[in-house]
Design a protein around this motif. Structure first.
Motif, PDB file in Angstrom:
ATOM      1  N   ASP A   1     -23.617  -7.471 -22.287  1.00  0.00           N
ATOM      2  CA  ASP A   1     -23.135  -6.541 -22.713  1.00  0.00           C
ATOM      3  C   ASP A   1     -21.731  -6.219 -22.425  1.00  0.00           C
ATOM      4  O   ASP A   1     -21.032  -5.861 -23.393  1.00  0.00           O
ATOM      5  CB  ASP A   1     -23.617  -5.244 -21.373  1.00  0.00           C
ATOM      6  CG  ASP A   1     -24.894  -5.035 -21.623  1.00  0.00           C
ATOM      7  OD1 ASP A   1     -25.383  -4.865 -22.610  1.00  0.00           O
ATOM      8  OD2 ASP A   1     -25.519  -3.928 -20.645  1.00  0.00           O
TER       9      ASP A   1
ATOM     10  N   TYR B   1     -20.556  -7.642 -26.161  1.00  0.00           N
ATOM     11  CA  TYR B   1     -20.819  -6.185 -27.338  1.00  0.00           C
ATOM     12  C   TYR B   1     -19.362  -5.607 -26.932  1.00  0.00           C
ATOM     13  O   TYR B   1     -18.715  -5.210 -27.979  1.00  0.00           O
ATOM     14  CB  TYR B   1     -21.759  -6.036 -26.775  1.00  0.00           C
ATOM     15  CG  TYR B   1     -23.051  -6.530 -27.635  1.00  0.00           C
ATOM     16  CD1 TYR B   1     -22.496  -6.265 -28.556  1.00  0.00           C
ATOM     17  CD2 TYR B   1     -23.886  -6.978 -26.875  1.00  0.00           C
ATOM     18  CE1 TYR B   1     -24.476  -7.157 -29.460  1.00  0.00           C
ATOM     19  CE2 TYR B   1     -25.712  -6.873 -26.791  1.00  0.00           C
ATOM     20  CZ  TYR B   1     -25.433  -7.265 -28.919  1.00  0.00           C
ATOM     21  OH  TYR B   1     -25.664  -7.927 -29.685  1.00  0.00           O
ATOM     22  N   GLU B   2     -18.791  -4.683 -25.215  1.00  0.00           N
ATOM     23  CA  GLU B   2     -17.556  -3.617 -25.181  1.00  0.00           C
ATOM     24  C   GLU B   2     -16.411  -4.758 -25.635  1.00  0.00           C
ATOM     25  O   GLU B   2     -15.582  -3.681 -26.368  1.00  0.00           O
ATOM     26  CB  GLU B   2     -17.597  -3.727 -23.637  1.00  0.00           C
ATOM     27  CG  GLU B   2     -18.933  -3.200 -23.397  1.00  0.00           C
ATOM     28  CD  GLU B   2     -19.275  -2.762 -21.840  1.00  0.00           C
ATOM     29  OE1 GLU B   2     -18.402  -3.228 -21.203  1.00  0.00           O
ATOM     30  OE2 GLU B   2     -20.070  -2.022 -21.017  1.00  0.00           O
TER      31      GLU B   2
ATOM     32  N   ILE C   1     -16.407  -4.965 -29.876  1.00  0.00           N
ATOM     33  CA  ILE C   1     -16.220  -3.637 -30.469  1.00  0.00           C
ATOM     34  C   ILE C   1     -15.408  -3.282 -29.877  1.00  0.00           C
ATOM     35  O   ILE C   1     -14.185  -2.824 -31.205  1.00  0.00           O
ATOM     36  CB  ILE C   1     -17.104  -2.613 -29.845  1.00  0.00           C
ATOM     37  CG1 ILE C   1     -18.726  -3.177 -29.851  1.00  0.00           C
ATOM     38  CG2 ILE C   1     -17.200  -1.451 -30.195  1.00  0.00           C
ATOM     39  CD1 ILE C   1     -19.774  -2.367 -28.765  1.00  0.00           C
TER      40      ILE C   1
ATOM     41  N   ARG D   1     -22.970  -3.703 -33.917  1.00  0.00           N
ATOM     42  CA  ARG D   1     -23.444  -4.965 -32.643  1.00  0.00           C
ATOM     43  C   ARG D   1     -24.600  -6.037 -33.369  1.00  0.00           C
ATOM     44  O   ARG D   1     -24.693  -6.965 -33.057  1.00  0.00           O
ATOM     45  CB  ARG D   1     -25.148  -4.269 -32.371  1.00  0.00           C
ATOM     46  CG  ARG D   1     -23.983  -3.058 -30.903  1.00  0.00           C
ATOM     47  CD  ARG D   1     -25.107  -2.002 -29.732  1.00  0.00           C
ATOM     48  NE  ARG D   1     -26.286  -3.086 -28.940  1.00  0.00           N
ATOM     49  CZ  ARG D   1     -25.662  -3.742 -27.744  1.00  0.00           C
ATOM     50  NH1 ARG D   1     -24.267  -2.641 -27.401  1.00  0.00           N
ATOM     51  NH2 ARG D   1     -26.716  -4.440 -27.280  1.00  0.00           N
TER      52      ARG D   1
ATOM     53  N   ILE E   1     -22.274  -9.163 -34.339  1.00  0.00           N
ATOM     54  CA  ILE E   1     -21.286  -9.320 -32.708  1.00  0.00           C
ATOM     55  C   ILE E   1     -22.885 -10.393 -32.355  1.00  0.00           C
ATOM     56  O   ILE E   1     -22.698 -11.794 -32.260  1.00  0.00           O
ATOM     57  CB  ILE E   1     -21.328  -8.181 -31.590  1.00  0.00           C
ATOM     58  CG1 ILE E   1     -20.009  -7.358 -31.966  1.00  0.00           C
ATOM     59  CG2 ILE E   1     -20.746  -8.635 -30.759  1.00  0.00           C
ATOM     60  CD1 ILE E   1     -19.460  -6.591 -31.131  1.00  0.00           C
ATOM     61  N   TYR E   2     -23.660  -9.700 -32.919  1.00  0.00           N
ATOM     62  CA  TYR E   2     -25.460 -10.412 -32.312  1.00  0.00           C
ATOM     63  C   TYR E   2     -25.036 -11.870 -33.392  1.00  0.00           C
ATOM     64  O   TYR E   2     -24.826 -13.122 -32.521  1.00  0.00           O
ATOM     65  CB  TYR E   2     -27.063  -9.254 -32.967  1.00  0.00           C
ATOM     66  CG  TYR E   2     -27.638 -10.690 -32.075  1.00  0.00           C
ATOM     67  CD1 TYR E   2     -27.816 -10.379 -30.943  1.00  0.00           C
ATOM     68  CD2 TYR E   2     -28.634 -11.233 -33.207  1.00  0.00           C
ATOM     69  CE1 TYR E   2     -29.101 -11.671 -30.283  1.00  0.00           C
ATOM     70  CE2 TYR E   2     -29.381 -12.384 -33.362  1.00  0.00           C
ATOM     71  CZ  TYR E   2     -30.209 -12.336 -31.916  1.00  0.00           C
ATOM     72  OH  TYR E   2     -30.752 -12.893 -31.368  1.00  0.00           O
TER      73      TYR E   2
END
Length: 379
Positions: A303, A306-307, A310, A335, A338-339
């Protein structure tokens, strides 16, 4: 309307296609990213043992920094000119020239004022060589045959008649701490301060450049060893929707309707849709392979990653509020971007990387790369 590209594979082929103003007022919202099982569509090769060869990361040297300091000062203070003398290899010159092809002057190959260094190979082959030995004020006529790989292509293998005048010999102004302070409007007090700023920006630029080249090499190998049997219909539809939304946004930015915009670009909605479907077959291959690898390795993105990413994307697109950014681009699409990048980074970490011979021209023009960012930040 060109889009700002932020790091990340999928941003290149998806997020960068959808309209968004720098103030965050995009008119077209992202469709939700579709769900599918990538392993149903991809046969993986030996992705855990890739071998790639790329040029090593460019080193920012003292010689490069000295050159960039000179360019920085000259850009703001001007070059010192001499109206007498003979041009020799290594000299900086100011010239004017006219190019004629088939009896007609070619504006884009002509210049009323041009500046370059003799021997830098920055001009078409033959032009710099023609200037060597000329005296300031002399005019010379000569011909140049453009190489077969020249851009624009209409001049490839064409023989062009040149008339060139050597207007002046040039040299860099003397660089002192006081000159640096004056040229930078007080942003840098000394030569060393300016050098440090250029060094940091240069190192950051070349680190990013190395990573991008490594990613390109890894993606190329993945496409060689993995077989994408087909693109999921729902993924193709998603891609096409994004492409068409991009055209809608470009039309709005041009102040015309979608129909008028397509007509101006000699296409139709049907043709644009078919072109998007064709593009999807190529553009989405690496994304599918990355998802298949992620499924096989059960890769999950923390997480915190991701944060952080983003927030970086939002800032890169001019959004102060990540929620506003996600409302336009769609949380699932962001997402996914990013993945995919996270999985590709994982694959790159497993790869055996061989560094080939460095490009001897690498890093010569920091002024138009990292240094440009440095001077913008400093003003």
């Amino acid at each position: 309307m060109k889009r700002k590209i932020v790091a990340g594979l999928v941003l290149t082929c998806t997020m960068a296609l959808v309209g968004c103003s720098s103030s965050g007022g995009g008119a077209y919202l992202y469709p939700e990213y579709p769900e599918y099982t990538a392993s149903d569509y991809v046969t993986l090769g030996d992705y855990q043992n890739l071998s790639v060869t790329i040029e090593p990361e460019t080193e920012v040297t003292e010689a490069m920094l000295d050159e960039q300091v000179n360019l920085y000062i000259a850009k703001r203070m001007g070059m010192t000119q001499t109206k007498t003398g003979t041009a020799k290899d290594g000299d900086y010159v100011q010239v004017s020239y006219t190019a004629v092809l088939n009896g007609e002057e070619v504006a884009e190959l002509s210049s009323e004022e041009d500046h370059f260094q003799l021997g830098s190979n920055s001009m078409v082959e033959g032009l710099e060589e023609a200037v060597v030995g000329m005296n300031v004020g002399d005019t010379k006529e000569f011909t140049i045959t453009f190489p077969e790989n020249w851009t624009p292509v209409e001049y490839q293998n064409q023989t062009v008649d040149y008339t060139l005048t050597l207007e002046a010999l040039e040299s860099y102004p003397e660089v002192t701490d006081n000159i640096v302070n004056l040229a930078s409007n007080g942003n840098y007090a000394t030569i060393e301060e300016l050098k440090q700023h250029l060094r940091e920006d240069g190192e950051s630029y070349y680190q990013s450049d190395y990573k991008e080249r490594l990613q390109a090499a890894v993606q190329g190998e993945l496409k060689e060893i993995c077989e994408v049997k087909e693109i999921p219909e729902e993924l193709e539809t998603w891609y096409v929707q994004i492409q068409l939304a991009s055209l809608e946004d470009a039309a709005e930015a041009s102040g015309v309707s979608m129909e008028e915009y397509l007509e101006q670009n000699d296409t139709s909605l049907e043709e644009a849709t078919e072109q998007a479907k064709e593009d999807a077959q190529e553009s989405l291959q690496v994304e599918l392979i990355a998802h298949a690898v992620g499924e096989a390795e059960e890769i999950e993105v923390p997480d915190s990653v991701y944060e952080t990413q983003i927030a970086a994307y939002a800032a890169g697109y001019g959004y102060e509020d990540t929620d506003a950014f996600l409302r336009v681009y769609g949380k699932s699409s962001v997402r996914d971007s990013i993945y995919v990048q996270y999985v590709l980074d994982w694959v790159a970490d497993q790869a055996t990387v061989t560094e080939g011979e460095p490009d001897v021209s690498s890093g010569v023009n920091l002024e138009t790369d990292a240094a440009t960012e440095a001077e913008t930040a400093g003003e």
